[in-house]
Write an enzyme that holds these catalytic residues in place. Sequence first.
Site, PDB file in Angstrom:
ATOM      1  N   TYR A 186      23.603  65.373  52.688  1.00  8.82           N
ATOM      2  CA  TYR A 186      23.600  66.803  52.405  1.00  8.82           C
ATOM      3  C   TYR A 186      22.442  67.274  51.530  1.00  8.82           C
ATOM      4  O   TYR A 186      22.299  68.469  51.298  1.00  8.82           O
ATOM      5  CB  TYR A 186      24.932  67.202  51.753  1.00  8.82           C
ATOM      6  CG  TYR A 186      26.106  66.898  52.643  1.00  8.82           C
ATOM      7  CD1 TYR A 186      26.363  67.672  53.771  1.00  8.82           C
ATOM      8  CD2 TYR A 186      26.942  65.819  52.395  1.00  8.82           C
ATOM      9  CE1 TYR A 186      27.433  67.384  54.612  1.00  8.82           C
ATOM     10  CE2 TYR A 186      28.013  65.520  53.217  1.00  8.82           C
ATOM     11  CZ  TYR A 186      28.247  66.311  54.329  1.00  8.82           C
ATOM     12  OH  TYR A 186      29.300  66.020  55.151  1.00  8.82           O
ATOM     13  N   HIS A 199      26.407  73.784  60.071  1.00  6.84           N
ATOM     14  CA  HIS A 199      26.604  72.504  59.387  1.00  6.84           C
ATOM     15  C   HIS A 199      25.273  72.064  58.814  1.00  6.84           C
ATOM     16  O   HIS A 199      24.246  72.157  59.497  1.00  6.84           O
ATOM     17  CB  HIS A 199      27.127  71.431  60.347  1.00  6.84           C
ATOM     18  CG  HIS A 199      28.458  71.784  60.914  1.00  6.84           C
ATOM     19  ND1 HIS A 199      29.621  71.631  60.199  1.00  6.84           N
ATOM     20  CD2 HIS A 199      28.796  72.322  62.109  1.00  6.84           C
ATOM     21  CE1 HIS A 199      30.630  72.061  60.940  1.00  6.84           C
ATOM     22  NE2 HIS A 199      30.160  72.482  62.103  1.00  6.84           N
ATOM     23  N   ILE A 200      25.279  71.607  57.589  1.00  7.75           N
ATOM     24  CA  ILE A 200      24.062  71.141  56.930  1.00  7.75           C
ATOM     25  C   ILE A 200      23.524  69.907  57.641  1.00  7.75           C
ATOM     26  O   ILE A 200      22.330  69.801  57.919  1.00  7.75           O
ATOM     27  CB  ILE A 200      24.334  70.858  55.437  1.00  7.75           C
ATOM     28  CG1 ILE A 200      24.691  72.176  54.716  1.00  7.75           C
ATOM     29  CG2 ILE A 200      23.136  70.175  54.781  1.00  7.75           C
ATOM     30  CD1 ILE A 200      25.247  71.991  53.306  1.00  7.75           C
TER      31      ILE A 200
END
Length: 147
Positions: free
Chosen positions: A23, A101-102
């Site tokens: 992330y 979504h990262i």
Amino acid sequence: MKQFLVLNGPNLNMTGIREKDVYGRKSFEDLIRLIEQKAEALGVRVRCVQSNSEGALIDAIQQAYWDGFDGIVFNPGGYTHTSVALHDAIASVPVPTIEVHISNIHQRESFRHTSLTASACRGQICGLGFTGYLLALEALAEEEAAS
């Protein structure tokens, strides 16, 4: 002025702390700052909400309809792969929603390859880090401007 809800699900508040190799090192606060700067540049308003609770996320989606929001940028986190209830909440309101979504969920564990929420969304952006949120805001702002 158009207004968009940016909704983040479980554990997104730990961005920059958890699994930095997946992330990144930038914090959740950094993400919110980038979103707010992008909104200002686009001339739109944003409300950023994060919850670790599925019910609170459903409530936020429904409230976005009642509050007249023009779109939702939604990262359901782990609920992406488990929540029929979130799918149904997105489908129940006529508010265009883009799932973000990262990380690239399709390059991760096999259980992450299936999104139960994406089919209720206008589109899905994944694997572009924080930029995915900004692209989703742009897409919603352009869509709304064209209508």
